[in-house]
Motif scaffolding. Structure first.
Motif, PDB file in Angstrom:
ATOM      1  N   ALA A  56      68.861 -71.894  18.766  1.00 41.37           N
ATOM      2  CA  ALA A  56      68.766 -70.467  18.461  1.00 41.37           C
ATOM      3  C   ALA A  56      68.484 -69.651  19.714  1.00 41.37           C
ATOM      4  N   ARG A  57      68.801 -70.202  20.877  1.00 43.32           N
ATOM      5  CA  ARG A  57      68.455 -69.520  22.127  1.00 43.32           C
ATOM      6  C   ARG A  57      69.262 -68.251  22.361  1.00 43.32           C
ATOM      7  N   GLY A  58      70.395 -68.136  21.701  1.00 42.55           N
ATOM      8  CA  GLY A  58      71.208 -66.941  21.874  1.00 42.55           C
ATOM      9  C   GLY A  58      70.707 -65.755  21.079  1.00 42.55           C
ATOM     10  N   ALA A  59      69.673 -65.970  20.275  1.00 42.25           N
ATOM     11  CA  ALA A  59      69.087 -64.879  19.485  1.00 42.25           C
ATOM     12  C   ALA A  59      67.678 -64.630  19.975  1.00 42.25           C
ATOM     13  N   ARG A  60      67.269 -63.403  20.078  1.00 42.55           N
ATOM     14  CA  ARG A  60      65.919 -63.058  20.501  1.00 42.55           C
ATOM     15  C   ARG A  60      65.151 -62.531  19.311  1.00 42.55           C
ATOM     16  N   GLY A  61      63.871 -62.893  19.244  1.00 47.22           N
ATOM     17  CA  GLY A  61      63.071 -62.407  18.121  1.00 47.22           C
ATOM     18  C   GLY A  61      61.763 -63.116  18.062  1.00 47.22           C
ATOM     19  N   GLY A 105      60.725 -66.162   8.891  1.00 45.55           N
ATOM     20  CA  GLY A 105      61.989 -66.079   8.201  1.00 45.55           C
ATOM     21  C   GLY A 105      62.902 -67.178   8.680  1.00 45.55           C
ATOM     22  N   PRO A 106      64.095 -67.262   8.117  1.00 43.84           N
ATOM     23  CA  PRO A 106      65.012 -68.340   8.495  1.00 43.84           C
ATOM     24  C   PRO A 106      65.503 -68.186   9.928  1.00 43.84           C
ATOM     25  N   VAL A 107      65.704 -69.317  10.596  1.00 47.16           N
ATOM     26  CA  VAL A 107      66.234 -69.323  11.951  1.00 47.16           C
ATOM     27  C   VAL A 107      67.754 -69.351  11.899  1.00 47.16           C
ATOM     28  N   GLN A 108      68.386 -68.475  12.647  1.00 46.56           N
ATOM     29  CA  GLN A 108      69.842 -68.417  12.681  1.00 46.56           C
ATOM     30  C   GLN A 108      70.359 -69.178  13.898  1.00 46.56           C
ATOM     31  N   GLU A 109      71.323 -70.053  13.687  1.00 53.76           N
ATOM     32  CA  GLU A 109      71.942 -70.784  14.788  1.00 53.76           C
ATOM     33  C   GLU A 109      72.620 -69.786  15.728  1.00 53.76           C
ATOM     34  N   ALA A 110      72.261 -69.847  17.019  1.00 49.23           N
ATOM     35  CA  ALA A 110      72.855 -68.951  18.008  1.00 49.23           C
ATOM     36  C   ALA A 110      72.873 -69.656  19.355  1.00 49.23           C
ATOM     37  N   PRO A 111      73.706 -70.689  19.483  1.00 53.18           N
ATOM     38  CA  PRO A 111      73.728 -71.464  20.714  1.00 53.18           C
ATOM     39  C   PRO A 111      74.325 -70.702  21.894  1.00 53.18           C
TER      40      PRO A 111
END
Length: 308
Positions: free
Chosen positions: A25-30, A82-88
């Motif tokens: 999920a490194r491509g998503a920030r939060g 909340g749910p983690v979104q795949e964001a490679p």
């Protein structure tokens, strides 16, 4: 870069792990802000850089709680999550591609080892997942920032870490670092998953609530058992012929660098055994060594030991 510069250490890695074990999920920030959402009046308050490093190290190789509603003063988590979104990150643009693959291999291999140990006891091992994030993340236990280091969330049975912590082990915690030091970190967190599956974590938490005066000692015994479980995995790596000279020394150095006594000395104050939550450097090295020497989870009964 450190892994690429040390071909003898990369060799035993043998590629990545199971694709289904890792969520990138490194491509998503939060996620959380500040010190992982910990109230600043309790953890910040002008403690300065030394205090921040000690806080980070307290979280490092920490356990978790049985729910996402709260883990106490040392919790890296807050809020609902909340749910983690795949964001490679695309492989061609990923500066940490090798470290990612190495981490994936260690995580999956450790789970393969525990699958066999559970099978030998006529039990079924439920695989956890590891989530890579950058900056912050939402979890089943709440939100967290990368400042808290690696942690395990029992609510969603996932291990979370920011790959930047690989460098933090040397630059902020004073360890020598290295690939097997990082492997020890991952194997320790898998150990917390094992404790969740066996019911040990929940039992300890109930005891802590019933006997708050024993809460810190129980926490120490839980953490030392996870260290021992990491050693059990290291024994399997040795048996497979995949250890290189210096690997075990790296793991032992990493264990020593996060001992409560060393952390308190680095903070510039006295050593207060009553406040220990993870164990001394000597204890952490000892229990990792017991697991490594025996390769047997039954050797990790820190709760039955008179002396740690």
């Amino acid at each position: 870069a450190a892994l690429l510069a040390r071909e003898d250490r990369v060799r035993w890695r043998r590629g990545g792990g199971r694709a289904g074990d890792m969520i990138d999920a490194r491509g998503a920030r939060g996620g959380g802000g500040g010190l992982g959402g910990l109230p600043m009046g309790r953890a910040g308050g002008g403690v300065g850089i030394v205090g921040l490093l000690i806080f980070l190290a307290i979280q490092f190789l920490g356990g978790g709680g049985s729910s996402g509603s709260g883990f106490g003063i040392d919790s890296p988590l807050s809020g609902g999550g909340g749910p983690v979104q795949e964001a490679p990150i695309p492989a061609s643009q990923d500066p940490d591609r090798d470290l990612k693959d190495f981490s994936s291999y260690v995580f999956s291999n450790a789970q393969d080892v525990w699958t066999e140990h559970f099978r030998a006891s006529d039990r079924e091992y439920e695989r956890a997942k590891v989530v890579l994030f950058a900056g912050g993340v939402n979890t089943g236990c709440g939100s967290a920032s990368s400042a808290v280091g690696p942690f395990y969330c029992p609510a969603d049975q996932r291990v979370y870490f920011d790959l930047s912590f690989y460098d933090d082990m040397t630059t902020k915690l004073g360890g020598q670092g290295g690939d097997f030091a990082w492997a020890y970190v991952i194997a320790h967190e898998v150990g917390h998953h094992v404790q969740q599956l066996t019911g040990t974590s929940d039992e300890v938490r109930r005891e802590q609530q019933s006997n708050p005066d024993d809460a810190n000692e129980l926490s120490v015994r839980l953490e030392l058992q996870a260290d021992c479980y990491a050693g059990v995995w290291a024994a399997s790596v040795f048996e497979a012929g995949d250890l290189e000279p210096g690997d075990i020394a790296e793991a032992l150095d990493a264990a020593a660098s996060v001992g409560d006594d060393r952390l308190q000395r680095r903070a510039g104050g006295g050593v207060d055994p009553e406040s220990f939550t993870h164990g001394t450097s000597e204890q952490r090295q000892r229990w990792f060594g017991d697991g490594r020497d025996s390769g047997d989870p039954s050797a990790c009964d820190t709760f039955g030991a008179d002396e740690l």
